[in-house]
Design an enzyme around this catalytic site. Structure first.
Site, PDB file in Angstrom:
ATOM      1  N   GLU A 137     -11.942 -44.380  30.070  1.00  0.00           N
ATOM      2  CA  GLU A 137     -12.022 -43.490  31.220  1.00  0.00           C
ATOM      3  C   GLU A 137     -13.407 -42.816  31.247  1.00  0.00           C
ATOM      4  OE1 GLU A 137      -9.767 -43.981  33.229  1.00  0.00           O
ATOM      5  OE2 GLU A 137      -7.725 -43.583  32.541  1.00  0.00           O
ATOM      6  N   ASN A 192     -11.904 -45.281  39.264  1.00  0.00           N
ATOM      7  CA  ASN A 192     -12.817 -44.304  38.678  1.00  0.00           C
ATOM      8  C   ASN A 192     -13.882 -44.986  37.811  1.00  0.00           C
ATOM      9  OD1 ASN A 192     -11.393 -45.127  36.442  1.00  0.00           O
ATOM     10  ND2 ASN A 192     -10.539 -43.112  35.953  1.00  0.00           N
ATOM     11  N   HIS A 240     -13.335 -47.127  35.359  1.00  0.00           N
ATOM     12  CA  HIS A 240     -12.991 -47.445  33.967  1.00  0.00           C
ATOM     13  C   HIS A 240     -13.022 -48.954  33.719  1.00  0.00           C
ATOM     14  CE1 HIS A 240      -8.303 -47.459  34.665  1.00  0.00           C
ATOM     15  NE2 HIS A 240      -8.824 -48.615  34.980  1.00  0.00           N
ATOM     16  N   ASP A 257      -6.461 -54.030  26.121  1.00  0.00           N
ATOM     17  CA  ASP A 257      -5.843 -52.726  25.884  1.00  0.00           C
ATOM     18  C   ASP A 257      -4.319 -52.844  25.859  1.00  0.00           C
ATOM     19  OD1 ASP A 257      -5.625 -53.299  28.616  1.00  0.00           O
ATOM     20  OD2 ASP A 257      -6.926 -51.664  29.236  1.00  0.00           O
TER      21      ASP A 257
HETATM   22  P1  PGA Z   1      -5.918 -53.465  38.762  1.00  0.00           P
HETATM   23  O1  PGA Z   1      -6.473 -52.641  37.535  1.00  0.00           O
HETATM   24  O2  PGA Z   1      -6.420 -54.853  38.596  1.00  0.00           O
HETATM   25  O3  PGA Z   1      -4.433 -53.391  38.666  1.00  0.00           O
HETATM   26  O4  PGA Z   1      -6.470 -52.817  40.000  1.00  0.00           O
HETATM   27  C1  PGA Z   1      -7.799 -52.790  37.150  1.00  0.00           C
HETATM   28  C2  PGA Z   1      -8.176 -51.667  36.223  1.00  0.00           C
HETATM   29  O5  PGA Z   1      -7.683 -50.546  36.388  1.00  0.00           O
HETATM   30  O6  PGA Z   1      -8.992 -51.895  35.326  1.00  0.00           O
END
Ligand code: PGA
Length: 246
Positions: free
Chosen positions: A141, A134, A136, A67
């Site tokens: 999302e 959450n 995702h 992304d």
């Molecule tokens: P993080 O993000 O590794 O910074 O916790 C993971 C995500 O939100 O997919």
């Protein structure tokens, strides 16, 4: 599905990296899906160390980032283009021209072209994934369709808040992004998911043992034929003991 629970973050990174290295040993032109965020950083360090030690040839490896923020300059230090370059391409020694990040212009045409480029490369052999609080995956999302392909999305307030730590203020966090879709992720041959910390425990448990629902995007991984979960003790803390051999 494999679930590994390892307390030490460096050891967890090394285990996760061993799966990436194995994919490249099987195929020197392996296509690796690259995640950003804090969680995969120990994996990238261990991957770089392993390549340096073993002299593994990674010059033909293809990379596709999951992304990118919409509207961000690629030169911005927190653009995923910059993060992938600085945390993965340079330390591991990948060939820059072979590593793509979705364009921050994030038009429908960009999204379709990116998804087609993944297919044209033969599909993703191993997709590295983090998971949001959450649930995702990438920036898919809750509510994102399971058959979605690469597309533009709006970030939830929770994700904007979580990512504010990378910016000077929450107002600077982009509010939209372009992300591989859940259908794109499901097409990967191996999904390697890394989660660390207590804040991920509920999402990890729901994704692995809960209902398969778009309210919990990572639950789509229950339909994936080959998922490897690499968890620290805190992230695994809400899983039933029989699943983690405890
Ligand atoms: P993080 O993000 O590794 O910074 O916790 C993971 C995500 O939100 O997919």
């Amino acid at each position: 599905m494999e679930i590994h629970v390892i307390a030490d973050p460096q050891e967890l990174g090394a285990l996760a990296a061993s799966h990436v290295v194995a994919a490249i040993e099987r195929n020197s032109q392996a296509v690796i899906g690259l995640a950003t965020g804090s969680t995969p950083l120990p994996l990238y360090r261990a991957w770089a160390a392993s390549v340096a030690e073993s002299k593994l040839d990674v010059s033909q490896v293809r990379g596709f980032a999951l992304d990118e923020y919409a509207g961000i300059s690629p030169e911005h230090p927190e653009s995923y283009r910059s993060v992938i370059t600085n945390e993965v391409v340079i330390p591991v020694g990948l060939t820059p021209e072979f590593v793509r990040v979705p364009p921050s212009s994030a038009t429908d045409a960009d999204a379709a072209e990116y998804d087609n480029a993944i297919k044209a490369a033969g599909g993703i052999d191993l997709q590295i994934l983090g998971i949001g609080r959450n649930g995702h995956l990438g920036f898919n999302e809750p509510g994102t369709a399971f058959d979605s392909r690469t597309h533009r999305i709006s970030l939830t307030p929770e994700t904007i808040e979580d990512n504010a730590r990378f910016f000077d203020s929450v107002e600077e966090v982009p509010t939209e992004a372009i992300t591989q879709g859940l259908g794109t992720i499901l097409d990967s041959r191996i999904a390697l998911v890394i989660a660390t910390g207590e804040s991920k425990a509920a999402a990890v448990a729901a994704a692995i043992t809960g209902e398969v629902t778009t309210d919990m995007p990572a639950s789509i991984l229950q339909r994936h034929p080959n998922v490897i979960w690499c968890l620290d003790t805190a992230a695994a803390s809400q899983l039933p003991a029989e699943l983690i051999g405890a």
